[in-house]
Motif scaffolding. Structure first.
Motif, PDB file in Angstrom:
ATOM      1  N   PRO A 191      -7.484  35.490 -14.809  1.00 49.15           N
ATOM      2  CA  PRO A 191      -6.562  35.013 -15.845  1.00 49.15           C
ATOM      3  C   PRO A 191      -5.424  34.205 -15.238  1.00 49.15           C
TER       4      PRO A 191
ATOM      5  N   TRP B  78      -2.892  30.610 -16.803  1.00 50.13           N
ATOM      6  CA  TRP B  78      -1.970  30.220 -17.862  1.00 50.13           C
ATOM      7  C   TRP B  78      -2.394  30.845 -19.180  1.00 50.13           C
ATOM      8  N   TYR B  79      -1.444  31.459 -19.842  1.00 51.15           N
ATOM      9  CA  TYR B  79      -1.689  32.041 -21.166  1.00 51.15           C
ATOM     10  C   TYR B  79      -2.905  32.966 -21.158  1.00 51.15           C
ATOM     11  N   ASP B  80      -3.133  33.606 -20.016  1.00 46.94           N
ATOM     12  CA  ASP B  80      -4.260  34.529 -19.838  1.00 46.94           C
ATOM     13  C   ASP B  80      -5.618  33.883 -20.076  1.00 46.94           C
ATOM     14  N   LYS B  81      -5.696  32.575 -19.897  1.00 41.92           N
ATOM     15  CA  LYS B  81      -6.978  31.875 -19.949  1.00 41.92           C
ATOM     16  C   LYS B  81      -7.615  31.970 -18.575  1.00 41.92           C
TER      17      LYS B  81
END
Length: 174
Positions: A138, A140-143
């Motif tokens: 994970p 950025w932003y948990d992407k």
């Protein structure tokens, strides 16, 4: 660090094939960055187009700070600690702190930081495999992101800001 204007994206002895290709692109991006600041004086490096812009020097130190942060992210899977933020925070984040703190340095100051950080990157790259580039976690932003994307971003950030440097250099008075 070999920064010749090589236009071949190819293998580099001592590195895996994909890491070599990434490094080839990073080398060319850095070569063009160095061309864009060649011969600038301290006053020119400190020049800002207006009160809200960053200086060329701040952008150069930003390149080093971003690369350092991504070394920590990809090699150690951690963020900058409090002490590291004191050292790199203004350059990493730019803005008011950078405008206040990053000035009065000559070109060699910036080039030495860029070289030192890049040499560390390449030293660690020698220990990495092409499979390491594909490792995901994970981001950025948990992407999910992989190391390849993260190092692409280091290069992409430099190329983006190098465009700003070229634009600013044309507007330096005198």
């Amino acid at each position: 660090m070999n920064l010749t204007p090589d236009t071949l994206i190819t293998e580099i002895p001592g590195y895996t094939p994909q890491i070599s290709r990434l490094m080839s692109m990073m080398n060319y991006a850095r070569y063009t960055t160095l061309q864009s600041v060649e011969g600038l004086t301290t006053e020119q490096l400190d020049y800002r187009v207006d009160e809200t812009s960053n200086s060329i020097g701040a952008l150069l130190l930003h390149f080093a700070a971003v690369e350092y942060a991504y070394q920590l992210e990809t090699f150690e899977h951690r963020e900058l600690n409090e002490e590291e933020m004191r050292i790199w925070g203004a350059a990493l984040e730019l803005g008011d702190a950078a405008r206040e703190q990053i000035k009065g340095y000559n070109l060699d100051f910036y080039l030495n930081h860029l070289s030192e950080i890049r040499n560390k990157t390449y030293e660690v790259f020698k220990t990495k495999s092409d499979e390491w580039l594909d490792e995901e976690y994970p981001f950025w932003y948990d992407k999910p992101a992989n190391h390849y994307f993260m190092w692409f971003h280091v290069m992409e950030d430099e190329i983006n800001h190098r465009g700003q440097i070229r634009w600013m250099r044309k507007r330096i008075p005198g």
